[in-house]
Design a protein around this motif. Structure first.
Motif, short mmCIF file in Angstrom:
data_model
loop_
_atom_site.label_atom_id
_atom_site.label_comp_id
_atom_site.label_asym_id
_atom_site.label_seq_id
_atom_site.Cartn_x
_atom_site.Cartn_y
_atom_site.Cartn_z
N ALA A 35 0.83 -1.20 0.00
CA ALA A 35 0.00 0.00 0.00
C ALA A 35 0.86 1.26 0.00
CB ALA A 35 -0.94 -0.01 1.21
N ALA A 36 1.95 1.23 0.77
CA ALA A 36 2.85 2.39 0.82
C ALA A 36 3.53 2.61 -0.52
CB ALA A 36 3.88 2.21 1.92
N ILE A 37 3.95 1.52 -1.17
CA ILE A 37 4.58 1.62 -2.48
C ILE A 37 3.60 2.23 -3.48
CG2 ILE A 37 5.39 0.23 -4.44
CD1 ILE A 37 6.66 -1.66 -2.38
N CYS A 38 2.36 1.79 -3.47
CA CYS A 38 1.35 2.33 -4.37
C CYS A 38 1.08 3.80 -4.09
CB CYS A 38 0.05 1.54 -4.24
SG CYS A 38 0.15 -0.16 -4.83
N ALA A 39 1.06 4.17 -2.82
CA ALA A 39 0.82 5.57 -2.46
C ALA A 39 1.94 6.46 -2.96
CB ALA A 39 0.66 5.69 -0.95
N LEU A 40 3.18 6.01 -2.86
CA LEU A 40 4.32 6.83 -3.26
C LEU A 40 4.47 6.93 -4.77
CD1 LEU A 40 6.94 5.67 -0.61
CD2 LEU A 40 5.80 7.89 -0.73
N THR A 41 4.11 5.86 -5.48
CA THR A 41 4.25 5.88 -6.94
C THR A 41 3.02 6.43 -7.64
OG1 THR A 41 3.47 3.57 -7.03
CG2 THR A 41 5.87 3.94 -6.97
N GLY A 42 1.94 6.63 -6.92
CA GLY A 42 0.73 7.21 -7.49
C GLY A 42 -0.45 6.27 -7.51
N SER A 43 -0.21 5.00 -7.79
CA SER A 43 -1.26 3.98 -7.77
C SER A 43 -0.65 2.66 -8.20
CB SER A 43 -2.42 4.33 -8.71
OG SER A 43 -2.02 4.22 -10.05
N GLN A 64 13.76 2.90 -12.16
CA GLN A 64 13.91 2.81 -10.70
C GLN A 64 12.89 3.75 -10.08
OE1 GLN A 64 16.79 0.92 -9.37
NE2 GLN A 64 15.69 0.97 -7.44
N GLY A 65 11.68 3.27 -9.90
CA GLY A 65 10.61 4.11 -9.37
C GLY A 65 10.73 4.38 -7.89
N LEU A 66 11.29 3.44 -7.17
CA LEU A 66 11.53 3.59 -5.73
C LEU A 66 12.81 2.86 -5.38
CD1 LEU A 66 8.14 2.98 -3.83
CD2 LEU A 66 9.48 5.09 -3.84
N CYS A 106 13.84 -3.97 -6.96
CA CYS A 106 13.60 -2.79 -7.80
C CYS A 106 12.10 -2.61 -8.03
CB CYS A 106 14.33 -2.94 -9.13
SG CYS A 106 14.12 -1.54 -10.23
N ILE A 107 11.60 -1.42 -7.77
CA ILE A 107 10.23 -1.07 -8.09
C ILE A 107 10.27 -0.16 -9.31
CG2 ILE A 107 8.09 -0.01 -7.27
CD1 ILE A 107 8.96 -2.48 -5.66
N SER A 108 9.82 -0.66 -10.45
CA SER A 108 9.82 0.12 -11.69
C SER A 108 8.43 0.64 -12.00
CB SER A 108 10.32 -0.75 -12.85
OG SER A 108 11.64 -1.17 -12.64
N LEU A 109 8.38 1.66 -12.84
CA LEU A 109 7.12 2.25 -13.26
C LEU A 109 6.79 1.81 -14.69
CD1 LEU A 109 7.77 5.90 -11.99
CD2 LEU A 109 6.63 4.03 -10.76
N LYS A 110 5.51 1.74 -15.01
CA LYS A 110 5.10 1.38 -16.37
C LYS A 110 5.49 2.46 -17.37
CE LYS A 110 1.05 -1.45 -15.25
NZ LYS A 110 -0.44 -1.51 -15.30
N GLU A 111 5.36 3.70 -16.95
CA GLU A 111 5.63 4.84 -17.83
C GLU A 111 6.58 5.81 -17.14
OE1 GLU A 111 4.48 5.09 -20.84
OE2 GLU A 111 3.11 3.37 -20.80
N PRO A 132 3.71 11.44 -5.08
CA PRO A 132 4.66 12.05 -4.16
C PRO A 132 6.10 12.05 -4.71
CG PRO A 132 3.13 10.70 -2.93
CD PRO A 132 2.86 10.45 -4.40
N ILE A 133 6.46 11.03 -5.48
CA ILE A 133 7.80 10.98 -6.07
C ILE A 133 7.96 12.12 -7.07
CG2 ILE A 133 9.36 9.61 -7.50
CD1 ILE A 133 8.00 7.12 -6.32
#
Length: 199
Positions: free
Chosen positions: A1-9, A62-64, A152-157, A171-172
């Motif tokens: 949940a924290a990872i989703c909150a920091l990356t946006g969803s 590297q999203g987080l 590694c937490i990566s982002l789709k875009e 927040p990032i």
């Protein structure tokens, strides 16, 4: 949940739900025979994670920065050193290089940092940091092994600093904008997004 909150969803995270693997990073007695050095710019090895891709301000690779703690980490026991004020410094550096930067071109920025900390924790703690946080390994003279992983937490875009609705900034993304001193940014790369190590 924290990872989703920091990356946006959850929809912005690449791949399936994050999982913790068994790629342990062990620190048994690193530089235990040398005088203790607290976290500072003089400690060697400061870096920004990501040795497998070209770096851009909006890079999704590297999203987080994550640290999963698998053994209690007491002070002076090999906990990762972090430069708490490095996000705006790294952001400015990346903004000045829309052509992209190779890994290893960030360590020298530590000379501009002033706020340093040593990560400590208990088994089961998970540390989530902005991907622009510079960090370094520390000595472990304690005699206690330290075990972590850093999945590694990566982002789709790529990150988007010019969203139509400012409430949609993660927040990032907000931390980057705040570090640059702007409300929004129409950022465009001039280089080529590429992996340096095949997936």
């Amino acid at each position: 949940a924290a990872i989703c909150a920091l990356t946006g969803s959850a929809e912005r995270i690449a791949g399936e739900a994050p999982t913790w693997g068994d790629s342990f990073i062990c620190n048994f007695n690193f530089c235990a025979d040398e005088p203790w050095q607290p976290p500072s710019a003089q400690v060697p090895g400061w870096h920004k994670d990501g040795d497998w891709f070209a770096h851009y301000l909006d890079g999704p690779e590297q999203g987080l920065l994550t640290i999963v703690v698998w053994s209690d980490i007491q002070p002076r026991s090999g906990g990762t050193f972090v430069a708490c004020d490095s996000v705006p410094i790294v952001a400015h550096h990346l903004r000045q290089h829309p052509e992209g930067l190779m890994p290893g071109q960030f360590g020298g920025l530590i000379e501009e940092c002033r706020d340093f900390a040593e990560i400590t924790g208990e088994i089961g703690d998970v540390v989530l940091l902005h991907p622009f946080v510079l960090h370094a390994a520390s000595q472990n003279p304690s005699g206690r092994p330290r075990f972590i992983t850093n999945p590694c937490i990566s982002l789709k875009e790529p990150m988007n600093f010019n969203r139509a609705d400012s409430a949609e900034f993660s927040p990032i993304e907000r931390a980057v904008l705040q570090g640059l001193g702007v409300d929004r940014l129409d950022y465009r790369i001039t280089g080529e997004r590429r992996r340096l190590i095949p997936s």
